[in-house]
Design a protein around this motif. Sequence first.
Motif, PDB file in Angstrom:
ATOM      1  N   GLU A  30       8.081 -26.488 -27.811  1.00  0.00           N
ATOM      2  CA  GLU A  30       6.619 -26.505 -27.651  1.00  0.00           C
ATOM      3  C   GLU A  30       6.012 -27.778 -28.226  1.00  0.00           C
ATOM      4  N   ASN A  34       4.300 -30.955 -26.180  1.00  0.00           N
ATOM      5  CA  ASN A  34       2.912 -31.349 -26.461  1.00  0.00           C
ATOM      6  C   ASN A  34       2.825 -32.816 -26.881  1.00  0.00           C
ATOM      7  N   ARG A  37       3.303 -35.174 -23.980  1.00  0.00           N
ATOM      8  CA  ARG A  37       2.085 -35.200 -23.149  1.00  0.00           C
ATOM      9  C   ARG A  37       0.990 -36.005 -23.833  1.00  0.00           C
ATOM     10  N   ALA A  38       0.817 -35.789 -25.138  1.00  0.00           N
ATOM     11  CA  ALA A  38      -0.228 -36.497 -25.889  1.00  0.00           C
ATOM     12  C   ALA A  38       0.034 -37.997 -25.859  1.00  0.00           C
ATOM     13  N   ARG A  41      -0.911 -39.319 -22.428  1.00  0.00           N
ATOM     14  CA  ARG A  41      -2.367 -39.354 -22.276  1.00  0.00           C
ATOM     15  C   ARG A  41      -2.949 -40.542 -23.055  1.00  0.00           C
ATOM     16  N   ASP A  74       3.443 -38.034 -33.080  1.00  0.00           N
ATOM     17  CA  ASP A  74       3.064 -38.672 -31.810  1.00  0.00           C
ATOM     18  C   ASP A  74       1.969 -39.704 -32.080  1.00  0.00           C
ATOM     19  N   PRO A  80      -5.338 -31.487 -32.419  1.00  0.00           N
ATOM     20  CA  PRO A  80      -5.888 -30.470 -31.526  1.00  0.00           C
ATOM     21  C   PRO A  80      -6.794 -29.490 -32.248  1.00  0.00           C
ATOM     22  N   ASN A  91      -1.262 -21.168 -19.410  1.00  0.00           N
ATOM     23  CA  ASN A  91      -1.179 -22.387 -20.213  1.00  0.00           C
ATOM     24  C   ASN A  91      -1.918 -22.175 -21.519  1.00  0.00           C
ATOM     25  N   GLY A  92      -1.656 -23.085 -22.472  1.00  0.00           N
ATOM     26  CA  GLY A  92      -2.370 -22.995 -23.737  1.00  0.00           C
ATOM     27  C   GLY A  92      -1.798 -21.940 -24.657  1.00  0.00           C
ATOM     28  N   ARG A  93      -0.502 -21.659 -24.515  1.00  0.00           N
ATOM     29  CA  ARG A  93       0.104 -20.646 -25.369  1.00  0.00           C
ATOM     30  C   ARG A  93       1.002 -21.244 -26.444  1.00  0.00           C
ATOM     31  N   GLY A  94       1.374 -22.509 -26.220  1.00  0.00           N
ATOM     32  CA  GLY A  94       2.373 -23.122 -27.100  1.00  0.00           C
ATOM     33  C   GLY A  94       2.023 -23.021 -28.578  1.00  0.00           C
ATOM     34  N   LEU A  95       0.808 -23.464 -28.925  1.00  0.00           N
ATOM     35  CA  LEU A  95       0.449 -23.505 -30.344  1.00  0.00           C
ATOM     36  C   LEU A  95       0.259 -22.108 -30.929  1.00  0.00           C
ATOM     37  N   LYS A 114      -0.338 -39.056 -35.522  1.00  0.00           N
ATOM     38  CA  LYS A 114      -0.396 -37.871 -36.387  1.00  0.00           C
ATOM     39  C   LYS A 114       0.975 -37.226 -36.451  1.00  0.00           C
TER      40      LYS A 114
END
Length: 141
Positions: A30, A34, A37-38, A41, A74, A80, A91-95, A114
């Motif tokens: 997870e 993330n 992806r970060a 982006r 990263d 976040p 989606n949005g379950r990882g954290l 961070k």
Amino acid sequence: MRTARNHVLEVLAEHSVDDIAEDVQLIVSELVTNAMRAAQRFAVNRGVGWAWYERPVALRVIYRPAWVHLIVVDPDPVVPDPAPADLLEENGRGLSIVDSVAALHWWMPGDHGKACHVVVTREQTPLKPEEADMLRRRVIL
Ligand SMILES: Nc1ncnc2c1ncn2[C@@H]1O[C@H](COP(=O)(O)OP(=O)(O)OP(=O)(O)O)[C@@H](O)[C@H]1O
Ligand SMILES: [Mg+2]
């Protein structure tokens, strides 16, 4: 991602950590997903693209007999903002999964991005407040 999973598997196997191996692997998947992806982006927002192997994402695995401390770094300094967890969403379950498994989970913003810190304890033993405090205070990034 495969590299991250293999690395954590190696560390766990070296120390015969079986009870939390699945949880630790899940968290690594997870967080590294993330972070990748970060990173992408972050680059795209600055008009560049990074291939996956160029993204400055790092995984550290610190083994202690009572816990495993994972650190994923990263380049995006934005931490976040946890939205209310909805485990039924696709989606949005990882954290929220990370939060439900981790004994401790915190972020450290720095000058060059961070770090996300997660501590998973053996047999899900809660950390004593002084242990949690020591863990948080010892890290610089
Ligand atoms: N390392 C990170 N840097 C910046 N933002 C992040 C980072 N990790 C997560 N986020 C933000 O927090 C949100 C929630 O993350 P979470 O992992 O819970 O869900 P997701 O990645 O969107 O979906 P899923 O993990 O279910 O595929 C993300 O959509 C992203 O906006
Ligand atoms: Mg995610």
